[in-house]
Design a protein around this motif. Sequence first.
Motif, PDB file in Angstrom:
ATOM      1  N   TYR A  27       0.519  14.650  -2.708  1.00 46.90           N
ATOM      2  CA  TYR A  27      -0.120  13.299  -2.723  1.00 46.90           C
ATOM      3  C   TYR A  27      -0.752  12.741  -1.337  1.00 46.90           C
ATOM      4  O   TYR A  27      -1.582  12.166  -1.299  1.00 46.90           O
ATOM      5  CB  TYR A  27       0.880  12.226  -3.240  1.00 46.90           C
ATOM      6  N   SER A  28       0.133  13.452  -0.243  1.00 41.89           N
ATOM      7  CA  SER A  28      -0.560  12.946   1.206  1.00 41.89           C
ATOM      8  C   SER A  28      -1.669  13.486   1.537  1.00 41.89           C
ATOM      9  O   SER A  28      -2.806  12.981   2.220  1.00 41.89           O
ATOM     10  CB  SER A  28       0.612  13.117   2.045  1.00 41.89           C
ATOM     11  N   VAL A  29      -2.062  14.857   1.294  1.00 44.09           N
ATOM     12  CA  VAL A  29      -3.048  15.689   1.869  1.00 44.09           C
ATOM     13  C   VAL A  29      -3.991  16.087   0.832  1.00 44.09           C
ATOM     14  O   VAL A  29      -5.583  15.726   1.070  1.00 44.09           O
ATOM     15  CB  VAL A  29      -2.585  16.961   2.176  1.00 44.09           C
ATOM     16  N   PHE A  30      -3.501  16.193  -0.659  1.00 41.66           N
ATOM     17  CA  PHE A  30      -4.748  16.511  -1.682  1.00 41.66           C
ATOM     18  C   PHE A  30      -5.052  15.469  -2.576  1.00 41.66           C
ATOM     19  O   PHE A  30      -5.853  15.496  -3.321  1.00 41.66           O
ATOM     20  CB  PHE A  30      -4.123  17.823  -2.328  1.00 41.66           C
ATOM     21  N   ARG A  31      -4.478  14.544  -2.174  1.00 36.56           N
ATOM     22  CA  ARG A  31      -4.556  13.102  -3.249  1.00 36.56           C
ATOM     23  C   ARG A  31      -4.381  13.627  -4.567  1.00 36.56           C
ATOM     24  O   ARG A  31      -5.122  13.143  -5.519  1.00 36.56           O
ATOM     25  CB  ARG A  31      -6.048  12.762  -3.128  1.00 36.56           C
ATOM     26  N   ILE A  32      -3.250  14.243  -4.849  1.00 36.57           N
ATOM     27  CA  ILE A  32      -3.202  14.813  -6.290  1.00 36.57           C
ATOM     28  C   ILE A  32      -1.490  14.107  -6.597  1.00 36.57           C
ATOM     29  O   ILE A  32      -0.739  14.056  -5.745  1.00 36.57           O
ATOM     30  CB  ILE A  32      -3.133  16.180  -6.499  1.00 36.57           C
ATOM     31  N   GLY A  33      -1.585  13.290  -7.846  1.00 39.84           N
ATOM     32  CA  GLY A  33      -0.253  12.729  -7.888  1.00 39.84           C
ATOM     33  C   GLY A  33      -0.030  11.360  -7.053  1.00 39.84           C
ATOM     34  O   GLY A  33      -0.898  11.071  -6.301  1.00 39.84           O
ATOM     35  N   ASN A  34       1.206  11.006  -7.052  1.00 39.26           N
ATOM     36  CA  ASN A  34       1.425   9.719  -6.516  1.00 39.26           C
ATOM     37  C   ASN A  34       2.907   9.697  -5.816  1.00 39.26           C
ATOM     38  O   ASN A  34       3.645  10.668  -6.000  1.00 39.26           O
ATOM     39  CB  ASN A  34       1.482   8.576  -7.555  1.00 39.26           C
ATOM     40  N   ALA A  35       2.664   8.917  -4.787  1.00 40.90           N
ATOM     41  CA  ALA A  35       4.022   8.793  -3.905  1.00 40.90           C
ATOM     42  C   ALA A  35       4.996   8.026  -4.746  1.00 40.90           C
ATOM     43  O   ALA A  35       4.988   7.393  -5.566  1.00 40.90           O
ATOM     44  CB  ALA A  35       3.528   7.746  -2.808  1.00 40.90           C
ATOM     45  N   THR A  36       6.381   8.600  -4.515  1.00 41.54           N
ATOM     46  CA  THR A  36       7.289   7.989  -5.158  1.00 41.54           C
ATOM     47  C   THR A  36       8.021   6.473  -4.590  1.00 41.54           C
ATOM     48  O   THR A  36       8.192   5.797  -5.311  1.00 41.54           O
ATOM     49  CB  THR A  36       8.716   9.083  -5.099  1.00 41.54           C
ATOM     50  N   ASN A  37       7.491   6.536  -3.175  1.00 48.44           N
ATOM     51  CA  ASN A  37       8.071   5.254  -2.604  1.00 48.44           C
ATOM     52  C   ASN A  37       7.120   5.135  -1.249  1.00 48.44           C
ATOM     53  O   ASN A  37       6.591   6.342  -0.747  1.00 48.44           O
ATOM     54  CB  ASN A  37       9.438   5.620  -2.164  1.00 48.44           C
ATOM     55  N   ASN A  38       7.283   4.233  -0.735  1.00 45.52           N
ATOM     56  CA  ASN A  38       6.653   3.945   0.660  1.00 45.52           C
ATOM     57  C   ASN A  38       7.735   4.200   1.702  1.00 45.52           C
ATOM     58  O   ASN A  38       9.026   3.992   1.403  1.00 45.52           O
ATOM     59  CB  ASN A  38       5.914   2.591   0.858  1.00 45.52           C
ATOM     60  N   ILE A  39       7.072   3.986   2.915  1.00 39.85           N
ATOM     61  CA  ILE A  39       8.083   3.966   4.150  1.00 39.85           C
ATOM     62  C   ILE A  39       7.874   2.931   5.023  1.00 39.85           C
ATOM     63  O   ILE A  39       7.055   2.389   5.057  1.00 39.85           O
ATOM     64  CB  ILE A  39       8.171   5.428   4.895  1.00 39.85           C
ATOM     65  N   ARG A  40       8.866   2.340   5.706  1.00 41.29           N
ATOM     66  CA  ARG A  40       8.677   1.259   6.391  1.00 41.29           C
ATOM     67  C   ARG A  40       7.774   1.435   7.799  1.00 41.29           C
ATOM     68  O   ARG A  40       8.038   2.636   8.504  1.00 41.29           O
ATOM     69  CB  ARG A  40      10.274   0.600   6.765  1.00 41.29           C
ATOM     70  N   TRP A  41       7.186   0.326   8.255  1.00 38.24           N
ATOM     71  CA  TRP A  41       6.415   0.419   9.421  1.00 38.24           C
ATOM     72  C   TRP A  41       7.343   0.676  10.419  1.00 38.24           C
ATOM     73  O   TRP A  41       6.735   1.637  11.630  1.00 38.24           O
ATOM     74  CB  TRP A  41       5.560  -0.871   9.466  1.00 38.24           C
ATOM     75  N   ASP A  42       8.510   0.217  10.542  1.00 37.92           N
ATOM     76  CA  ASP A  42       9.218   0.452  11.855  1.00 37.92           C
ATOM     77  C   ASP A  42       9.779   1.810  11.922  1.00 37.92           C
ATOM     78  O   ASP A  42       9.809   2.394  13.201  1.00 37.92           O
ATOM     79  CB  ASP A  42      10.298  -0.587  12.113  1.00 37.92           C
ATOM     80  N   MET A  99      -5.337 -13.945   9.447  1.00 36.93           N
ATOM     81  CA  MET A  99      -4.178 -13.907   9.220  1.00 36.93           C
ATOM     82  C   MET A  99      -3.649 -12.696  10.083  1.00 36.93           C
ATOM     83  O   MET A  99      -4.416 -11.915  10.503  1.00 36.93           O
ATOM     84  CB  MET A  99      -3.851 -13.621   7.800  1.00 36.93           C
ATOM     85  N   ASP A 100      -2.402 -12.350  10.356  1.00 29.94           N
ATOM     86  CA  ASP A 100      -1.789 -11.283  10.949  1.00 29.94           C
ATOM     87  C   ASP A 100      -1.634 -10.377   9.753  1.00 29.94           C
ATOM     88  O   ASP A 100      -0.874 -10.633   8.937  1.00 29.94           O
ATOM     89  CB  ASP A 100      -0.381 -11.640  11.247  1.00 29.94           C
ATOM     90  N   LEU A 101      -2.457  -9.057   9.888  1.00 28.49           N
ATOM     91  CA  LEU A 101      -2.330  -8.084   8.888  1.00 28.49           C
ATOM     92  C   LEU A 101      -1.600  -6.987   9.165  1.00 28.49           C
ATOM     93  O   LEU A 101      -2.139  -5.846   9.062  1.00 28.49           O
ATOM     94  CB  LEU A 101      -3.938  -7.639   8.658  1.00 28.49           C
ATOM     95  N   GLN A 102      -0.562  -7.124  10.106  1.00 30.41           N
ATOM     96  CA  GLN A 102       0.130  -5.953  10.523  1.00 30.41           C
ATOM     97  C   GLN A 102       0.792  -5.336   9.274  1.00 30.41           C
ATOM     98  O   GLN A 102       1.663  -6.126   8.533  1.00 30.41           O
ATOM     99  CB  GLN A 102       1.368  -6.435  11.336  1.00 30.41           C
ATOM    100  N   PRO A 103       0.622  -3.932   8.839  1.00 29.65           N
ATOM    101  CA  PRO A 103       1.363  -3.529   7.393  1.00 29.65           C
ATOM    102  C   PRO A 103       2.741  -3.605   7.714  1.00 29.65           C
ATOM    103  O   PRO A 103       3.373  -3.365   8.917  1.00 29.65           O
ATOM    104  CB  PRO A 103       0.494  -2.293   7.394  1.00 29.65           C
ATOM    105  N   LYS A 104       3.584  -3.758   6.441  1.00 27.03           N
ATOM    106  CA  LYS A 104       4.844  -3.688   6.476  1.00 27.03           C
ATOM    107  C   LYS A 104       5.414  -2.141   6.173  1.00 27.03           C
ATOM    108  O   LYS A 104       6.544  -1.860   6.323  1.00 27.03           O
ATOM    109  CB  LYS A 104       5.260  -4.879   5.759  1.00 27.03           C
ATOM    110  N   GLN A 105       4.339  -1.455   5.531  1.00 30.68           N
ATOM    111  CA  GLN A 105       4.837  -0.234   4.866  1.00 30.68           C
ATOM    112  C   GLN A 105       3.719   0.672   4.827  1.00 30.68           C
ATOM    113  O   GLN A 105       2.575   0.062   4.600  1.00 30.68           O
ATOM    114  CB  GLN A 105       5.560  -0.591   3.690  1.00 30.68           C
ATOM    115  N   ILE A 106       3.953   1.886   4.979  1.00 30.75           N
ATOM    116  CA  ILE A 106       2.872   2.724   4.859  1.00 30.75           C
ATOM    117  C   ILE A 106       3.329   3.906   3.727  1.00 30.75           C
ATOM    118  O   ILE A 106       4.345   3.904   3.127  1.00 30.75           O
ATOM    119  CB  ILE A 106       2.380   3.550   5.881  1.00 30.75           C
ATOM    120  N   THR A 107       2.555   4.856   3.334  1.00 32.86           N
ATOM    121  CA  THR A 107       2.771   5.831   2.567  1.00 32.86           C
ATOM    122  C   THR A 107       3.475   7.034   2.926  1.00 32.86           C
ATOM    123  O   THR A 107       4.474   7.903   2.571  1.00 32.86           O
ATOM    124  CB  THR A 107       1.953   6.293   1.453  1.00 32.86           C
TER     125      THR A 107
END
Lengths: 421, 177
Positions: A69-84, A234-242
């Motif tokens: 999912y991260s490199v080949f864009r196949i399937g989906n992520a199970t969860n996100n990870i936090r920005w910190d 607005m403050d568009l700082q992301p809180k989570q990424i994949t």
Amino acid sequence: MYLLRLALASLGNRRFTAWLTVFAIALSVCLLLAVERVRTEARASFANTISGTDLIVGARSGSVNLLLYSVFRIGNATNNIRWDSFEHFAEHRQIKWAIPISLGDSHRGYRVMGTSPAYFEHYRYARTQALQLSSGRAFADDPFEVVLGAEVAQALNYRLDQELVLAHGVATISLVKHDDKPFKVVGILARTGTPVDRTLHISLAGMEALHVDWQNGMPARGAAKVSVEQARAMDLQPKQITAVMLGLNSKIATFSLQREINEFRGEPLLAILPGVALQELWSLMGTAEKALFVVSLFVVLTGLIGMLTAILTSLNERRREMAILRSVGARPWHIASLLIVEAFALALAGVLLGVLLLYLGIAGAQAYVQANYGLYLPLSLPTRYEWTLLGAILSAALLMGCVPAWRAYRQSLADGLSIRL
Amino acid sequence: MRLTMHRSLLTTLLLTLALPLAAAEVRELTWSEMVPADAPPQVTEPTPMHDLSQLADALAESAPAATQQSPAAPVVPALDGQPVKLPGYIVPLDVSEEGRVTEFLLVPYFGACIHVPPPPSNQIVHVTTELGVLMDALYQPFWIEGPLKVEQSSSELAEAGYQMAAEKIYAYELPDS
């Protein structure tokens, strides 16, 4: 030489059966080569897609899953990870660069990826090639800017400064669209032959802006809506990424850093070595590939046996032909070689037609396969391995030609002459 | 009698020919030779695995991250530039279009054993090779032959460790059988 002419003339006399035999062999050869080509190209495109990235970090799932999912864009992520968590490791002393990735939206079936400018700087494909812009520039401070992959721009006919609307979710036809916040095309990447071509790149702030007014999993209504101008302010700082791609200062540290990430106390994370995950993926695909290869080998064998049957059945009808040849002075080995030449000629014609079919097929399906499966099938000359396969088919045909040749060799001179019809 | 003399002569001749060759031959290295002899034995304090009093700490997200086991293990500088051959397993880093591994880490054991920390930096060789190794064959150990390069940890950022541009890579076979 006269043997060849005789064999061809004899075949010409039975041209309908001969053509059918040739066609059966051609189809089987085409199938074998096509399977082989798709297999090698699929592997090559997988191997080419990521290079120079030492670790990929995502939510805890499986290594193959994370790679897909991260490199080949196949399937989906199970969860996100936090920005910190990202910040924690991006500032790690072993880390040279870190690319954050945020996935989940799409545009007409093409995936949208939120990332940072580091992506254009550090992402490498096909053994250390960097991404190039064919026109325009990378996205800058404005959140509503998008950089298109080469194929997205070509297939959907987008140009610079055009505006487009992204959709929520990853379906080809989306019902929920972010149509209140259009994006402007600021750059188009050069073709890479990787999933990058089928991706729309926006900034992490853009990804955040898209969803800034979403509440409880649905877009805001009425007064709760946030307009483009409001979003910009607005403050568009992301809180989570994949996911995160990491480059290390020293490759020797890969294992210890992988361990450190996997044991991170902040949240459950998974770090994988892309090469190792790719190897796992290939050993998974290997079984299916082998099965396909064996099936197509058997199809070739069936084609050749069909040829053998055709020649053997014709032997009976051709007893008179053989007898006449013998009576005008042909020796038994003349007759035998006549039949071997016939078998070889059939197989050769089959192989040539098969290769022709393959190239016609590739030329016809190239664009479709590229658009739908992301697989680029080049119209290149046969590889050494393919030549070996073709050679093996021809030698198998020669060997099979020996069977009718042997039978004809054994038939006596009088056999065909004393025939009672 | 003549025959035996001939034979012994031949043997001597062969020996004298072979001796300088043997001296220039690559040295067969073992993994334990890559740890300096005077390196202090790594005594790690056994961490209490089931100490319930620290359970809350372990579960709390504010607890410190697990410490890195061996940030920069000492290397043997004398090995620098020496042609060596070393057996090990290949962990692929970069793969070419033909499915050949052109850059990899050589480690003494196969697979990621997650029960113990990963091998320290002096038990890893970072290998680059032009030809590459077929990816399908990676379940088995290989001999890697080439000049060893020892990187001293001169700065904060560069990790000490071994590197090699492999000249020969071939499958490792058990000595007898």
